[in-house]
Design a protein around this motif. Structure first.
Motif, short mmCIF file in Angstrom:
data_model
loop_
_atom_site.label_atom_id
_atom_site.label_comp_id
_atom_site.label_asym_id
_atom_site.label_seq_id
_atom_site.Cartn_x
_atom_site.Cartn_y
_atom_site.Cartn_z
N ASP A 18 8.06 5.05 -5.13
CA ASP A 18 6.96 5.24 -4.18
C ASP A 18 7.23 4.40 -2.93
OD1 ASP A 18 4.54 5.31 -2.77
OD2 ASP A 18 3.34 5.31 -4.63
N HIS A 36 6.06 4.63 0.12
CA HIS A 36 4.88 4.22 0.88
C HIS A 36 4.22 3.00 0.25
CE1 HIS A 36 5.16 7.61 3.55
NE2 HIS A 36 5.23 8.42 2.52
N ARG A 37 4.11 2.99 -1.07
CA ARG A 37 3.50 1.84 -1.74
C ARG A 37 4.38 0.60 -1.64
NH1 ARG A 37 2.74 3.09 -7.35
NH2 ARG A 37 3.96 1.35 -8.11
N LEU A 77 6.35 -0.21 0.73
CA LEU A 77 6.26 -0.75 2.08
C LEU A 77 5.02 -1.62 2.25
CD1 LEU A 77 7.42 2.23 4.33
CD2 LEU A 77 8.66 0.12 3.81
N ASP A 78 3.96 -1.34 1.47
CA ASP A 78 2.75 -2.16 1.53
C ASP A 78 3.02 -3.60 1.13
OD1 ASP A 78 1.16 -0.07 2.41
OD2 ASP A 78 0.47 0.45 0.39
N HIS A 136 9.78 -1.76 8.72
CA HIS A 136 9.39 -0.71 7.76
C HIS A 136 10.25 0.54 7.83
CE1 HIS A 136 5.09 -1.94 6.34
NE2 HIS A 136 5.98 -2.89 6.14
N ALA A 189 12.30 1.65 4.58
CA ALA A 189 11.99 2.94 3.96
C ALA A 189 13.27 3.77 3.84
CB ALA A 189 10.95 3.70 4.78
N GLU A 198 14.91 5.23 0.44
CA GLU A 198 15.04 6.68 0.33
C GLU A 198 16.46 7.07 -0.03
OE1 GLU A 198 13.57 7.80 4.17
OE2 GLU A 198 11.47 7.73 3.52
#
Length: 157
Positions: free
Chosen positions: A19, A21-22, A24-25, A43, A47, A51
């Motif tokens: 995940d 997106h998660r 990156l949090d 970020h 990412a 990926e």
């Protein structure tokens, strides 16, 4: 106050869930990752790095087997990653290694510096040769053997 180990463990869970997106949090906007595969800053680059990893190893799984809980910063863990190389994997020279179907088991460690509940610097250490050997790659025999000053071979005269 955020528990730094909750941040570190949450990052590992997000990696295992693939995940982006998660995960990156858990990183500050200007965070930096330093690893044998290169440097990622911010970020967008972080990412992209994950990926690429998930594309090459869609079943990648991270197992943390040691946490140095006696430290405050950096937070240090040792881990093992396993996965199957079933997608393209970007090599350091920019080429993509097409899927080999080979399984990997890679041991490593990482240090995360956490400030204000976010990872600001994440440093990973693992043996690239171990990874590349498991993928079926080898060192080139085309490079000449190193020489010592004076022209002697490293083994002596």
């Amino acid at each position: 106050m955020v528990d730094k180990w909750e941040v570190k463990r949450g990052l590992a869970e997000a990696i295992n869930d693939h995940d982006v997106h998660r995960l990156l949090d858990f990183f500050a906007e200007d965070a930096i990752i330093v690893s044998p595969v290169g440097l990622a800053e911010g970020h967008d680059q972080i990412a992209w790095l994950y990926e690429q990893l998930f594309k090459g190893f869609p079943d990648l799984h991270l197992t943390v087997w040691y946490e140095a809980t006696g430290t405050d910063n950096p937070l240090m863990v040792e881990w093992t990653e396993t996965g199957t190389h079933s997608g393209p994997f970007l090599l350091p020279d920019g080429r993509e290694l097409e899927a080999t179907g080979r399984r990997i088991t890679l041991r490593g460690t990482c240090a995360s510096f956490i400030e204000n509940g976010k990872v600001v610097t994440h440093r990973e250490y693992f043996d690239q040769l171990e990874l590349y050997t498991q993928l079926g790659l080898r060192l080139s025999g085309d490079d000449p053997a190193p020489t010592c000053p004076g022209g002697e071979s490293p083994e002596g005269p």
